[in-house]
Each structure stands twice: as C-alpha cells, then as structure tokens.
Design an enzyme around this catalytic site. Sequence first.
Site, PDB file in Angstrom:
ATOM      1  N   GLU A 150      16.270  73.418  82.485  1.00 53.60           N
ATOM      2  CA  GLU A 150      15.541  74.681  82.826  1.00 53.60           C
ATOM      3  C   GLU A 150      14.316  75.039  81.861  1.00 53.60           C
ATOM      4  O   GLU A 150      13.332  75.744  82.310  1.00 53.60           O
ATOM      5  CB  GLU A 150      16.374  75.734  82.993  1.00 53.60           C
ATOM      6  CG  GLU A 150      17.100  75.850  84.260  1.00 53.60           C
ATOM      7  CD  GLU A 150      17.846  77.087  84.655  1.00 53.60           C
ATOM      8  OE1 GLU A 150      18.174  78.010  83.752  1.00 53.60           O
ATOM      9  OE2 GLU A 150      18.081  77.360  85.906  1.00 53.60           O
ATOM     10  N   HIS A 193      31.955  51.866  81.524  1.00 53.09           N
ATOM     11  CA  HIS A 193      32.492  50.884  82.580  1.00 53.09           C
ATOM     12  C   HIS A 193      31.850  51.175  83.833  1.00 53.09           C
ATOM     13  O   HIS A 193      32.336  50.996  84.893  1.00 53.09           O
ATOM     14  CB  HIS A 193      34.027  50.854  82.557  1.00 53.09           C
ATOM     15  CG  HIS A 193      34.602  50.206  81.662  1.00 53.09           C
ATOM     16  ND1 HIS A 193      35.130  49.056  81.176  1.00 53.09           N
ATOM     17  CD2 HIS A 193      34.777  51.068  80.265  1.00 53.09           C
ATOM     18  CE1 HIS A 193      35.732  49.015  79.912  1.00 53.09           C
ATOM     19  NE2 HIS A 193      35.283  49.956  79.306  1.00 53.09           N
ATOM     20  N   LYS A 203      15.739  79.913  96.688  1.00 48.02           N
ATOM     21  CA  LYS A 203      16.424  81.277  97.059  1.00 48.02           C
ATOM     22  C   LYS A 203      15.444  81.856  97.925  1.00 48.02           C
ATOM     23  O   LYS A 203      15.991  82.456  98.833  1.00 48.02           O
ATOM     24  CB  LYS A 203      16.226  82.079  95.609  1.00 48.02           C
ATOM     25  CG  LYS A 203      17.265  81.648  94.668  1.00 48.02           C
ATOM     26  CD  LYS A 203      17.120  82.787  93.470  1.00 48.02           C
ATOM     27  CE  LYS A 203      18.042  82.139  92.261  1.00 48.02           C
ATOM     28  NZ  LYS A 203      17.460  83.128  91.181  1.00 48.02           N
TER      29      LYS A 203
HETATM   30  O1  PA5 Z   1      18.939  80.507  82.358  1.00 48.44           O
HETATM   31  C1  PA5 Z   1      18.786  81.033  83.172  1.00 48.44           C
HETATM   32  O2  PA5 Z   1      17.975  82.072  83.068  1.00 48.44           O
HETATM   33  C2  PA5 Z   1      19.161  81.028  84.567  1.00 48.44           C
HETATM   34  O3  PA5 Z   1      20.267  79.884  84.481  1.00 48.44           O
HETATM   35  C3  PA5 Z   1      20.177  82.078  84.835  1.00 48.44           C
HETATM   36  O4  PA5 Z   1      21.219  82.442  83.827  1.00 48.44           O
HETATM   37  C4  PA5 Z   1      20.946  81.881  86.342  1.00 48.44           C
HETATM   38  O5  PA5 Z   1      19.989  81.847  87.268  1.00 48.44           O
HETATM   39  C5  PA5 Z   1      21.831  83.311  86.540  1.00 48.44           C
HETATM   40  O6  PA5 Z   1      21.041  84.488  86.503  1.00 48.44           O
HETATM   41  P1  PA5 Z   1      21.579  86.045  86.515  1.00 48.44           P
HETATM   42  O7  PA5 Z   1      22.164  86.039  85.146  1.00 48.44           O
HETATM   43  O8  PA5 Z   1      20.494  86.785  86.738  1.00 48.44           O
HETATM   44  O9  PA5 Z   1      22.357  86.089  87.649  1.00 48.44           O
END
Ligand code: PA5
Length: 390
Positions: A260, A281, A381
């Site tokens: 990310e 393996h 989303k």
């Molecule tokens: O690293 C990040 O920002 C994301 O992976 C969020 O943690 C994830 O999408 C969850 O978001 P939220 O805490 O707003 O529910």
Amino acid sequence: MIKFDFTSMCNFNKELLDKKAEVLCKFNNSYMNGWTSPIDQDIINDVIKTSKEIKTHSSCMVVIGIGGSFLGSYCIEKALAPYFKDNNFKVIYAGTTLSSVYMEELLCYLETVDFSINVISKSGTTMETTITYKLIKELMEKKYSKEELRKRIVITTDKEHGALRQEVKEEGYKSFIIPDNIGGRYSIMTPAHLFPLAFNIDIEEFVRGYYDGYKYLDKAFLYAVCRKSMFDQGKVVENFVVYEEKLNYFSEWLKQLFGETEGKNGVGLLPTSTVHTRDLHSLGQMVQEGNKILFETFIKIENSSQVKFKDHDLHNINNVVLDSVRIAHKKGEVSSIMITLPELSEKYLGEVMYFFMLSAAFSGFLFGVDPFNQPGVEVYKKEVREKIVI
Ligand code: PA5
C-alpha cells in the site's frame, strides 16, 4: 541487536545513497510521521486497565477491523502465541471477510459465550468493518442490556470525525483514538493495535522495543536503497522468507505495509512471501530456476527452542537450511538480504517493525510516491457503492 546482511545483493545504485538527506527531509516534514513520536504513557495505562476490566466479565474479545486496522496486532499475536497450548485469553479477529459462512459460524459461537468487542476503523466508513460490527451488535443487543453494552463495546477511531465517533458520543461507549497524523498501516503504536495486544502480550516491552528501533534508521535507508536498485534492474518482486510458521502473518503485514505504501503511479515492488521449509517444495523451484524477476528478504531467528535431533540442534538445522538456500538461490541469480533477530520476542518484533516502517516510508519517497496514502483502494469501494447501499 538485530543484524542486517546486505552482502548478497547485486550491485546497488550508489547514487541513490546520495538522496538520503532529501528523503529524510521529506520524511521529517511529512505530517503523517506521527508514529515516530513517543506514545503517551497514560494511553498505555488506559489500554492495559481496559483490557483487565474486560477480562473480569468476558471470556472472549472480538476485534473488528481490516488492513492497517488489523494486520499489525494480528501478526504479533500469531508470532508470539504458543502453537498448541490454549492458555491465552481468546481474541477473535473478525472484519476481514464478507463470507456468510464465517459470519454464521461466528454468530453461533458468540451466542454461547460472554464476549466484548473492539471495533477499529480510523475512517469509520470501511464496509467490511461496518457490516461485521452491525451484525455482531444486533446479537449483543439481544443478549445484553444497554448498560452492559457500555461495558462491552470499545471503539477505536478518529478523534472527532466519522460515524463511530458519533456513536461514541451518543451511546457513551469507551473509546480510543487513532491520531490524525498516523495512517492505518503505520498505526502499530496506537490503541488500534496495543489494545487487542494487551490481552495476551507484554505491550510495555513491545513499546520499548519499538522506540529502540530508531537506532536502525541508517539500515532502514540502506534497505530502501537496495530495494529500489533491485526494481531499477528489473527485479520487480520482493519475496519475504520466514523459517517459522508463526511468522506467516508477519509476512502478510509486510506485504500490506510495502504494497500500500509503494504501489502507485505504475511503480513499486510486488511483495510476496514464502514459509520455509514448506514452500521450498512448491515455489522453491520457481525461485531457483524460474523467471528472474525477484529478489528475497530472509528473516532469520538466531535463538529458539532447543530440540535435539541426533547430535544436532533442530533450530540449527533450520538455520543451516536457510543459509544454504540463500547460497543456492544466489547461484540461480536471486540476490537476497537477511535480517536476523536474536529471538522471537515482544522486544525484537517492536524493533524490527519500526525498522520496516521507516524503510517503507523511505522507499515511498525513493519511488517518488506519497508513502502515506492508498487512493487505489477506493476504486473497488466506489464500484460496490454503485451497486449496493450499505
Ligand atoms: O493502511 C491503511 O490506511 C489501510 O489499510 C486502512 O487501515 C484500511 O483500509 C482500514 O481503514 P479504516 O481504519 O479506516 O477502517
């Protein structure tokens, strides 16, 4: 001390080393580096106190969150939990799936036990978290009075914004804050992770280890330089390798952290993972002789349980295999980095997580992307929202 071995890397681009001052400047000036500032001791005390209170009336804690609001605490819990002994307080992690089979079985199970929940969402809008929370809350409302719910629901979210903060205000639920200047995957040193961990883990030791991790800042930069050099040479996959099954989810945390952070604007290394010796393996063949698009980062544990096999220490055999695999892969033109933890403990997990977080942030800047956002996650989303109103 954690040890770092970069010697098996192919030539890395020394010019990138000259970017250190620029990268550090960007990092230090970034608003989202709140995870480098010390956490308030009052927060840690509150987290520990609340977990103790919950243990007095609940036999199980359901933690609801996804992504950066899930993987940090989950991977530590898994790394430190015994394989077979069931002596930990039961912590169930939900919210990472929309499987109705999982939900049906979870709700059936929760009917039979006294439980509490911790909903974790910085935005308060994440679909998986919202659906899971609402379904479990429906069950809780049938089972418990309003007063009981106030003892059993803990919400971790933004200080002011979002539906969850609103609910805290209206219902008077216990809450913790995820600070504005800390993003999900960098939120390990916030109640988002410390609270779920407090049920079974010595979080104070973890916190101390985490801040000690700052001493690896130079190594974190070097690691970022190695990774970017690999990418520039066409090695677009980084395979994280562990030799302890308990670290499987640590690799998942790494995949999320780097994936990310870097995967934007058509750049970034694809993080993958293998657990050895199991995967020697299966994917081992591909790594040794397949498409030469990858390099590896090995995580070695120096000391572990002492089980003897003939005249050998079993853990030593595991580590001899690790060293041999690195040599074999090098012969197959696969370079590697090795990070050695003295042992698997709260302290060293804290240290190494801080190291990886620093390095991920530095990598983001070396790749020329914003390390702290994840705009691509919004695309699916939006597609869902066009089809269904949650
Ligand atoms: O690293 C990040 O920002 C994301 O992976 C969020 O943690 C994830 O999408 C969850 O978001 P939220 O805490 O707003 O529910």
